[in-house]
Design a protein around this motif. Structure first.
Motif, PDB file in Angstrom:
ATOM      1  N   ALA A 115      47.710 -22.273  52.417  1.00  0.00           N
ATOM      2  CA  ALA A 115      48.141 -23.637  52.083  1.00  0.00           C
ATOM      3  C   ALA A 115      47.246 -24.240  51.005  1.00  0.00           C
ATOM      4  N   PHE A 116      45.943 -23.983  51.104  1.00  0.00           N
ATOM      5  CA  PHE A 116      45.010 -24.509  50.110  1.00  0.00           C
ATOM      6  C   PHE A 116      45.245 -23.826  48.762  1.00  0.00           C
ATOM      7  N   TYR A 117      45.510 -22.525  48.800  1.00  0.00           N
ATOM      8  CA  TYR A 117      45.836 -21.786  47.576  1.00  0.00           C
ATOM      9  C   TYR A 117      47.043 -22.423  46.885  1.00  0.00           C
ATOM     10  N   GLY A 118      48.102 -22.695  47.652  1.00  0.00           N
ATOM     11  CA  GLY A 118      49.305 -23.318  47.089  1.00  0.00           C
ATOM     12  C   GLY A 118      49.013 -24.694  46.501  1.00  0.00           C
ATOM     13  N   LEU A 119      48.212 -25.480  47.198  1.00  0.00           N
ATOM     14  CA  LEU A 119      47.842 -26.802  46.698  1.00  0.00           C
ATOM     15  C   LEU A 119      47.077 -26.702  45.382  1.00  0.00           C
ATOM     16  N   VAL A 120      46.135 -25.775  45.309  1.00  0.00           N
ATOM     17  CA  VAL A 120      45.368 -25.611  44.067  1.00  0.00           C
ATOM     18  C   VAL A 120      46.274 -25.135  42.932  1.00  0.00           C
ATOM     19  N   MET A 121      47.259 -24.302  43.231  1.00  0.00           N
ATOM     20  CA  MET A 121      48.214 -23.891  42.192  1.00  0.00           C
ATOM     21  C   MET A 121      48.957 -25.096  41.629  1.00  0.00           C
ATOM     22  N   VAL A 122      49.354 -26.022  42.496  1.00  0.00           N
ATOM     23  CA  VAL A 122      50.024 -27.245  42.038  1.00  0.00           C
ATOM     24  C   VAL A 122      49.064 -28.076  41.195  1.00  0.00           C
TER      25      VAL A 122
END
Length: 156
Positions: free
Chosen positions: A81-88
């Motif tokens: 989830a944190f990975y996805g947030l950082v991608m955004v």
């Protein structure tokens, strides 16, 4: 019957990819195939098109390396989830920096390679190698494109 412009493009692409791969192998970059892949991606029909996209690719790659290596160094490998947030957030940062979508694409790919593939103890080395691989592929493609454009003008 193959069209001459397609054969010419294939020849240029083959030369650029093989040269980038050979140089990466000679230097000793661990995953030298990325240099060849970068060269194939960069090959364009004109030097102007290749140069404008190459700047975006280099900037995106550098941004992905720095952000990914800093994140892993500070926090370790991120949760999904944190990975996805950082991608955004990376997309927002690219937008703030007025980078084109292609710059964000390379930033995202590089960020992903650095944070999800890299050993946290080796993250800065992985980032450095990734930047060198992409830079080698881009530089080789630009040189091949410039030389082939020059040869085309001389033969016309």
């Amino acid at each position: 019957m193959p069209r001459p412009q397609h054969l010419w493009h294939a020849l240029r692409t083959g030369i650029a990819a093989a040269t980038a791969y050979g140089l990466a192998e000679w230097i000793g970059i661990p995953e030298s195939y990325w240099a060849a892949i970068s060269a194939i991606i960069v090959m364009q029909s004109s030097l102007g098109a290749a140069w404008s996209t190459s700047k975006q690719r280099l900037l995106g790659t550098l941004l992905g390396v720095v952000l990914g290596a800093c994140l892993v160094s500070a926090l370790g490998t991120p949760h999904v989830a944190f990975y996805g947030l950082v991608m955004v957030l990376l997309g927002g940062l690219c937008s703030l920096l007025r980078m084109e979508v292609i710059g964000y694409r390379f930033a995202g790919v590089t960020f992903t390679i650095v944070v999800l593939v890299a050993d946290p103890q080796q993250v800065w080395w992985v980032g450095l190698y990734r930047f060198l691989e992409v830079s080698l592929g881009i530089t080789t493609s630009l040189v091949v494109t410039a030389v082939s454009a020059r040869l085309t003008r001389l033969s016309a």
